[in-house]
Scaffold this motif. Structure first.
Motif, mmCIF file in Angstrom:
data_model
loop_
_atom_site.group_PDB
_atom_site.id
_atom_site.type_symbol
_atom_site.label_atom_id
_atom_site.label_comp_id
_atom_site.label_asym_id
_atom_site.label_seq_id
_atom_site.Cartn_x
_atom_site.Cartn_y
_atom_site.Cartn_z
ATOM 1 N N PRO A 288 0.821 -1.225 0.000
ATOM 2 C CA PRO A 288 0.000 0.000 0.000
ATOM 3 C C PRO A 288 0.848 1.265 0.000
ATOM 4 C CG PRO A 288 0.071 -0.925 2.202
ATOM 5 C CD PRO A 288 0.807 -1.900 1.321
ATOM 6 N N THR A 289 1.602 1.447 -1.064
ATOM 7 C CA THR A 289 2.445 2.633 -1.200
ATOM 8 C C THR A 289 2.768 2.842 -2.671
ATOM 9 O OG1 THR A 289 4.477 3.711 -0.409
ATOM 10 C CG2 THR A 289 4.624 1.380 -0.989
ATOM 11 N N VAL A 290 3.128 4.069 -3.022
ATOM 12 C CA VAL A 290 3.504 4.398 -4.393
ATOM 13 C C VAL A 290 5.005 4.240 -4.541
ATOM 14 C CG1 VAL A 290 3.563 6.202 -6.149
ATOM 15 C CG2 VAL A 290 1.566 5.986 -4.656
ATOM 16 N N LEU A 291 5.432 3.504 -5.547
ATOM 17 C CA LEU A 291 6.850 3.250 -5.763
ATOM 18 C C LEU A 291 7.437 4.252 -6.755
ATOM 19 C CD1 LEU A 291 6.785 -0.643 -6.092
ATOM 20 C CD2 LEU A 291 7.380 0.719 -4.072
ATOM 21 N N SER A 292 8.673 4.620 -6.512
ATOM 22 C CA SER A 292 9.408 5.486 -7.427
ATOM 23 C C SER A 292 10.393 4.624 -8.208
ATOM 24 C CB SER A 292 10.163 6.571 -6.641
ATOM 25 O OG SER A 292 10.953 7.362 -7.503
ATOM 26 N N VAL A 293 10.286 4.671 -9.537
ATOM 27 C CA VAL A 293 11.159 3.854 -10.382
ATOM 28 C C VAL A 293 11.728 4.703 -11.506
ATOM 29 C CG1 VAL A 293 9.913 1.717 -9.877
ATOM 30 C CG2 VAL A 293 9.234 3.115 -11.839
ATOM 31 N N PRO A 294 12.861 4.323 -12.046
ATOM 32 C CA PRO A 294 13.441 5.078 -13.167
ATOM 33 C C PRO A 294 12.700 4.794 -14.460
ATOM 34 C CG PRO A 294 14.804 3.165 -12.653
ATOM 35 C CD PRO A 294 13.746 3.222 -11.599
ATOM 36 N N ASP A 295 12.979 5.613 -15.477
ATOM 37 C CA ASP A 295 12.404 5.386 -16.804
ATOM 38 C C ASP A 295 12.792 3.996 -17.296
ATOM 39 O OD1 ASP A 295 11.334 7.901 -16.781
ATOM 40 O OD2 ASP A 295 12.957 8.804 -17.968
ATOM 41 N N GLY A 296 11.868 3.367 -17.980
ATOM 42 C CA GLY A 296 12.147 2.039 -18.503
ATOM 43 C C GLY A 296 11.670 0.919 -17.612
ATOM 44 N N VAL A 297 11.189 1.270 -16.412
ATOM 45 C CA VAL A 297 10.647 0.269 -15.489
ATOM 46 C C VAL A 297 9.143 0.487 -15.375
ATOM 47 C CG1 VAL A 297 10.653 -0.628 -13.130
ATOM 48 C CG2 VAL A 297 12.803 0.098 -14.193
ATOM 49 N N ASP A 298 8.382 -0.574 -15.595
ATOM 50 C CA ASP A 298 6.927 -0.494 -15.528
ATOM 51 C C ASP A 298 6.435 -1.008 -14.186
ATOM 52 O OD1 ASP A 298 6.430 0.420 -18.231
ATOM 53 O OD2 ASP A 298 7.056 -1.570 -18.885
ATOM 54 N N VAL A 299 5.498 -0.266 -13.590
ATOM 55 C CA VAL A 299 4.906 -0.671 -12.318
ATOM 56 C C VAL A 299 3.397 -0.723 -12.461
ATOM 57 C CG1 VAL A 299 4.559 -0.095 -9.885
ATOM 58 C CG2 VAL A 299 6.778 0.324 -10.955
ATOM 59 N N ARG A 300 2.812 -1.823 -12.045
ATOM 60 C CA ARG A 300 1.364 -1.951 -11.940
ATOM 61 C C ARG A 300 1.038 -2.107 -10.466
ATOM 62 N NH1 ARG A 300 -1.881 -0.751 -16.095
ATOM 63 N NH2 ARG A 300 -3.395 -2.278 -15.328
ATOM 64 N N LYS A 301 0.126 -1.273 -9.984
ATOM 65 C CA LYS A 301 -0.221 -1.285 -8.564
ATOM 66 C C LYS A 301 -1.573 -1.933 -8.353
ATOM 67 C CE LYS A 301 -0.866 1.693 -4.529
ATOM 68 N NZ LYS A 301 -0.283 0.669 -3.646
ATOM 69 N N VAL A 302 -1.637 -2.834 -7.391
ATOM 70 C CA VAL A 302 -2.893 -3.479 -7.006
ATOM 71 C C VAL A 302 -3.154 -3.128 -5.548
ATOM 72 C CG1 VAL A 302 -4.154 -5.643 -6.770
ATOM 73 C CG2 VAL A 302 -2.453 -5.378 -8.602
ATOM 74 N N ASP A 303 -4.173 -2.318 -5.300
ATOM 75 C CA ASP A 303 -4.501 -1.902 -3.935
ATOM 76 C C ASP A 303 -5.948 -2.266 -3.667
ATOM 77 O OD1 ASP A 303 -5.144 -0.517 -1.547
ATOM 78 O OD2 ASP A 303 -3.521 0.919 -1.920
ATOM 79 N N LEU A 304 -6.154 -3.337 -2.910
ATOM 80 C CA LEU A 304 -7.504 -3.828 -2.655
ATOM 81 C C LEU A 304 -8.325 -2.821 -1.857
ATOM 82 C CD1 LEU A 304 -6.714 -7.558 -1.828
ATOM 83 C CD2 LEU A 304 -7.310 -6.540 -4.026
ATOM 84 N N SER A 305 -7.672 -2.073 -0.945
ATOM 85 C CA SER A 305 -8.418 -1.111 -0.135
ATOM 86 C C SER A 305 -8.973 0.015 -1.002
ATOM 87 C CB SER A 305 -7.532 -0.537 0.976
ATOM 88 O OG SER A 305 -6.477 0.240 0.430
ATOM 89 N N ILE A 306 -8.210 0.429 -2.021
ATOM 90 C CA ILE A 306 -8.694 1.469 -2.927
ATOM 91 C C ILE A 306 -9.898 0.966 -3.711
ATOM 92 C CG2 ILE A 306 -8.132 2.718 -5.057
ATOM 93 C CD1 ILE A 306 -5.372 3.215 -3.939
ATOM 94 N N GLU A 307 -9.823 -0.272 -4.186
ATOM 95 C CA GLU A 307 -10.952 -0.828 -4.926
ATOM 96 C C GLU A 307 -12.197 -0.894 -4.057
ATOM 97 O OE1 GLU A 307 -10.763 -1.288 -8.105
ATOM 98 O OE2 GLU A 307 -8.649 -0.736 -8.068
ATOM 99 N N LEU A 308 -12.030 -1.269 -2.781
ATOM 100 C CA LEU A 308 -13.173 -1.318 -1.871
ATOM 101 C C LEU A 308 -13.728 0.082 -1.613
ATOM 102 C CD1 LEU A 308 -11.936 -3.985 0.693
ATOM 103 C CD2 LEU A 308 -13.884 -4.205 -0.862
ATOM 104 N N GLN A 309 -12.850 1.077 -1.507
ATOM 105 C CA GLN A 309 -13.313 2.445 -1.296
ATOM 106 C C GLN A 309 -14.123 2.942 -2.494
ATOM 107 O OE1 GLN A 309 -10.101 5.080 0.127
ATOM 108 N NE2 GLN A 309 -9.160 3.258 1.002
#
Length: 257
Positions: free
Chosen positions: A188-209
């Motif tokens: 449950p946090t936002v990740l910081s990554v460099p260009d060229g790295v893909d991040v997909r976030k799955v946050d169940l609490s956000i979906e419930l909200q």
């Protein structure tokens, strides 16, 4: 079999919009279900309904793949399964590491859908020394001290983070430094990554909200509809009822704080 390190799908180079890419797994799931029932062809309307999109959007999405179907016949199910699987890179082997083997990480390790979709859980990693060597889903957990070596030995390019929030960014940094270029983040946090790295976030609490928002809005609409249908009875409630009305005489819709 090719691994994720050496082969990547050509989706971006072919200019397929991200919104279309996000819908391809929905089509593939619906098509796989049809294939399992030995259905040979499917119309755009039938497939769109099964995937939860409109048929015009489906036809536009498939045009990016160069697949237009046959008038009066529809789409060949097996060919579309292959075509979409190839576009998503699922016709090759993608070794995956899962970092953080708590309840969620263990559940992910036990998920049987990875292997059938081209993903092989190559390693389970946890920072707790007491977890080292314990089998989860038949795979022994390895300590996080060995993370970089594990990634190199297995040619891993996809990492799954299921750690507590405070550990997620350091784990992410180590994954990226070791060569991982795609991350699925359950922390449950936002990740910081460099260009060229893909991040997909799955946050169940956000979906419930989000679902809670829709439930609250529906409740407000039902309350407003009930008030509108009360007729003369509502008018007899006096000042207490009118105090609940908006400037146009309707009960205001319930909105979240």
């Amino acid at each position: 079999m090719a691994t994720g390190r050496t082969h990547r799908p050509a989706t971006r180079s072919r200019g397929i919009p991200e919104a279309t890419v996000a819908r391809l797994p929905l089509y593939l799931r619906a098509l796989t279900a049809l294939s399992e029932r030995s259905v040979p062809t499917v119309s755009s309307e039938e497939l769109a309904a099964a995937a939860g999109v409109n048929s015009a959007k489906l036809r536009k999405d498939f045009s990016y793949l160069g697949s237009y179907g046959t008038r009066g016949v529809g789409y060949d199910v097996e060919y579309l399964v292959y075509q979409i699987s190839r576009e998503l890179g699922l016709t090759q082997d993608w070794p995956v590491v899962i970092v953080g083997i708590g309840n969620l990480g263990a559940a992910l390790a036990n998920y049987g859908g990875f292997a059938s979709r081209g993903f092989r859980v190559a390693a389970l990693i946890d920072a707790d020394p007491a977890m080292a060597g314990k089998p989860v889903a038949g795979i022994p957990v390895q300590h996080s001290d060995d993370l970089e070596k594990i990634i190199e030995d297995n040619g891993v390019s996809i990492g799954v983070i299921a750690t507590p929030a405070g550990a997620a960014q350091p784990v992410c940094d180590r994954l990226v430094a070791a060569g991982v270029t795609s991350i699925l983040n359950f922390a449950p946090t936002v990740l910081s990554v460099p260009d060229g790295v893909d991040v997909r976030k799955v946050d169940l609490s956000i979906e419930l909200q989000i679902l809670a928002f829709h439930e609250q809005r529906k409740a407000g609409e039902e309350a407003a509809a009930g008030s509108d249908g009360a007729g003369p009875v509502a008018a007899d409630r006096g000042d207490s009822a009118s105090a609940d009305k908006g400037p146009d005489g309707d009960v205001p819709a319930v909105m979240p704080a």
